[in-house]
Scaffold this motif. Sequence first.
Motif, mmCIF file in Angstrom:
data_model
loop_
_atom_site.group_PDB
_atom_site.id
_atom_site.type_symbol
_atom_site.label_atom_id
_atom_site.label_comp_id
_atom_site.label_asym_id
_atom_site.label_seq_id
_atom_site.Cartn_x
_atom_site.Cartn_y
_atom_site.Cartn_z
ATOM 1 N N ILE A 96 0.844 -1.190 0.000
ATOM 2 C CA ILE A 96 0.000 0.000 0.000
ATOM 3 C C ILE A 96 0.880 1.241 0.000
ATOM 4 N N TYR A 97 0.332 2.318 -0.571
ATOM 5 C CA TYR A 97 1.075 3.575 -0.650
ATOM 6 C C TYR A 97 0.156 4.720 -0.262
ATOM 7 N N PRO A 98 0.118 5.061 1.024
ATOM 8 C CA PRO A 98 -0.669 6.235 1.413
ATOM 9 C C PRO A 98 0.117 7.504 1.142
ATOM 10 N N PRO A 99 -0.493 8.508 0.526
ATOM 11 C CA PRO A 99 0.233 9.756 0.303
ATOM 12 C C PRO A 99 0.497 10.457 1.623
ATOM 13 N N GLY A 100 1.487 11.285 1.633
ATOM 14 C CA GLY A 100 1.765 12.036 2.849
ATOM 15 C C GLY A 100 3.247 12.279 3.036
ATOM 16 N N THR A 101 3.543 13.161 3.961
ATOM 17 C CA THR A 101 4.916 13.499 4.307
ATOM 18 C C THR A 101 5.202 12.999 5.717
ATOM 19 N N THR A 102 6.453 13.122 6.131
ATOM 20 C CA THR A 102 6.811 12.682 7.483
ATOM 21 C C THR A 102 6.018 13.432 8.558
ATOM 22 N N PRO A 103 5.889 14.770 8.491
ATOM 23 C CA PRO A 103 5.127 15.465 9.535
ATOM 24 C C PRO A 103 3.639 15.105 9.567
ATOM 25 N N THR A 104 3.097 14.640 8.446
ATOM 26 C CA THR A 104 1.650 14.353 8.412
ATOM 27 C C THR A 104 1.318 12.885 8.645
ATOM 28 N N THR A 105 2.319 12.050 8.890
ATOM 29 C CA THR A 105 2.077 10.619 9.078
ATOM 30 C C THR A 105 1.783 10.327 10.548
ATOM 31 N N ASP A 106 0.615 9.750 10.801
ATOM 32 C CA ASP A 106 0.234 9.408 12.169
ATOM 33 C C ASP A 106 0.708 7.995 12.506
ATOM 34 N N PRO A 107 0.774 7.646 13.777
ATOM 35 C CA PRO A 107 1.272 6.325 14.181
ATOM 36 C C PRO A 107 0.486 5.158 13.586
ATOM 37 N N ALA A 108 -0.826 5.297 13.458
ATOM 38 C CA ALA A 108 -1.626 4.200 12.911
ATOM 39 C C ALA A 108 -1.261 3.933 11.455
ATOM 40 N N THR A 109 -1.061 5.005 10.682
ATOM 41 C CA THR A 109 -0.655 4.845 9.278
ATOM 42 C C THR A 109 0.720 4.208 9.186
ATOM 43 N N PHE A 110 1.646 4.657 10.017
ATOM 44 C CA PHE A 110 2.988 4.086 10.028
ATOM 45 C C PHE A 110 2.918 2.579 10.265
ATOM 46 N N ASP A 111 2.173 2.194 11.278
ATOM 47 C CA ASP A 111 2.087 0.766 11.623
ATOM 48 C C ASP A 111 1.431 -0.038 10.509
ATOM 49 N N ARG A 112 0.395 0.514 9.884
ATOM 50 C CA ARG A 112 -0.295 -0.239 8.840
ATOM 51 C C ARG A 112 0.595 -0.419 7.612
ATOM 52 N N VAL A 113 1.313 0.613 7.206
ATOM 53 C CA VAL A 113 2.163 0.501 6.023
ATOM 54 C C VAL A 113 3.264 -0.530 6.251
ATOM 55 N N TYR A 114 3.876 -0.512 7.416
ATOM 56 C CA TYR A 114 4.898 -1.523 7.696
ATOM 57 C C TYR A 114 4.294 -2.917 7.842
ATOM 58 N N ALA A 115 3.073 -2.986 8.361
ATOM 59 C CA ALA A 115 2.416 -4.284 8.504
ATOM 60 C C ALA A 115 2.183 -4.935 7.147
ATOM 61 N N VAL A 116 1.652 -4.172 6.203
ATOM 62 C CA VAL A 116 1.316 -4.716 4.888
ATOM 63 C C VAL A 116 2.562 -4.889 4.025
ATOM 64 N N ASN A 117 3.435 -3.899 4.021
ATOM 65 C CA ASN A 117 4.554 -3.882 3.075
ATOM 66 C C ASN A 117 5.774 -4.671 3.527
ATOM 67 N N VAL A 118 5.941 -4.861 4.835
ATOM 68 C CA VAL A 118 7.135 -5.542 5.332
ATOM 69 C C VAL A 118 6.784 -6.771 6.179
ATOM 70 N N LYS A 119 5.945 -6.591 7.188
ATOM 71 C CA LYS A 119 5.663 -7.717 8.082
ATOM 72 C C LYS A 119 4.955 -8.851 7.355
ATOM 73 N N ALA A 120 3.989 -8.538 6.515
ATOM 74 C CA ALA A 120 3.250 -9.597 5.816
ATOM 75 C C ALA A 120 4.168 -10.444 4.935
ATOM 76 N N PRO A 121 4.988 -9.843 4.059
ATOM 77 C CA PRO A 121 5.905 -10.682 3.276
ATOM 78 C C PRO A 121 6.960 -11.371 4.133
ATOM 79 N N PHE A 122 7.353 -10.750 5.236
ATOM 80 C CA PHE A 122 8.329 -11.393 6.120
ATOM 81 C C PHE A 122 7.752 -12.697 6.674
ATOM 82 N N PHE A 123 6.541 -12.630 7.211
ATOM 83 C CA PHE A 123 5.958 -13.824 7.814
ATOM 84 C C PHE A 123 5.522 -14.840 6.763
ATOM 85 N N LEU A 124 5.209 -14.379 5.564
ATOM 86 C CA LEU A 124 4.901 -15.313 4.484
ATOM 87 C C LEU A 124 6.169 -16.071 4.083
ATOM 88 N N THR A 125 7.259 -15.345 3.936
ATOM 89 C CA THR A 125 8.534 -15.977 3.600
ATOM 90 C C THR A 125 9.000 -16.886 4.735
#
Length: 256
Positions: A96-125
């Motif tokens: 997933i790619y949510p638009p935004g900058t570092t100052p506008t990124t909230d903790p929930a968005t940060f966690d979700r992007v890492y969950a989908v983009n990194v954690k999911a493929p990590f645990f699948l692998t």
Amino acid sequence: MTPRLRGRTALVTGSTSNIGRAIALAFAAQGAHVVVSGRDETRGDGVVAEIERAGGRADFVRADLDGTAQASQALAAEATRRLGGRLDVLVNNAGIYPPGTTPTTDPATFDRVYAVNVKAPFFLTQVVAPAMVAAGGGVIVNLGSWVARRGLPMGALYASTKGAMETLTRAWSAEFGGGGVRVNAISPGVIRDPALDPSSQFAGETLMHGTPAGTAGHPDAIAAAAVYLASDDAAFVHGAVLDVDGGRTGVTTTGR
């Protein structure tokens, strides 16, 4: 000509649209039995139907890869079952790619992007790679991005996840290569989704100005690279990140 993936089985995550869809279609056209996966069952069934109309084999497995080990494990188990107990190729494409900058990124968005983009493929692998080793080998193809290596003033969060996937590609190649599992990545440039209205403006086009290609790419270019990496033609390719980006990362031209 013998299909390059004849007799192989493959799981492509996030394959109900755009790049993932193109990879699933290309794999099936080259003889693979493909599991199409994503959250949208209607779109997934449509991709399967398209593959079957062309004479290929495919199944749809719905999955919401939320970053939990349970979700990734469930997808791996069901995909392997649908494929007759063997998974030869895994493509970690979902992201997933949510638009935004570092100052506008909230903790929930940060966690979700890492969950989908990194954690999911990590645990699948984590579950798929050892099974491939036990079966005598396999192939894992990750999706990186040119933005992981070209700094932009927006999208830092997404870029960092793709940098993580490119790093994991090299680490997994070292970890599993001795067991017969080849792990590589594709780093796409700007790709225009064919589902977009052809007459509409596409902001990404401007990001390709000053490159040899000069324009956004088509998902089929990424699919062709995925077929190559999944096939025996790439038998001597390990831990590589293949740039398929119209020259965006490594080349600057003038006069465009």
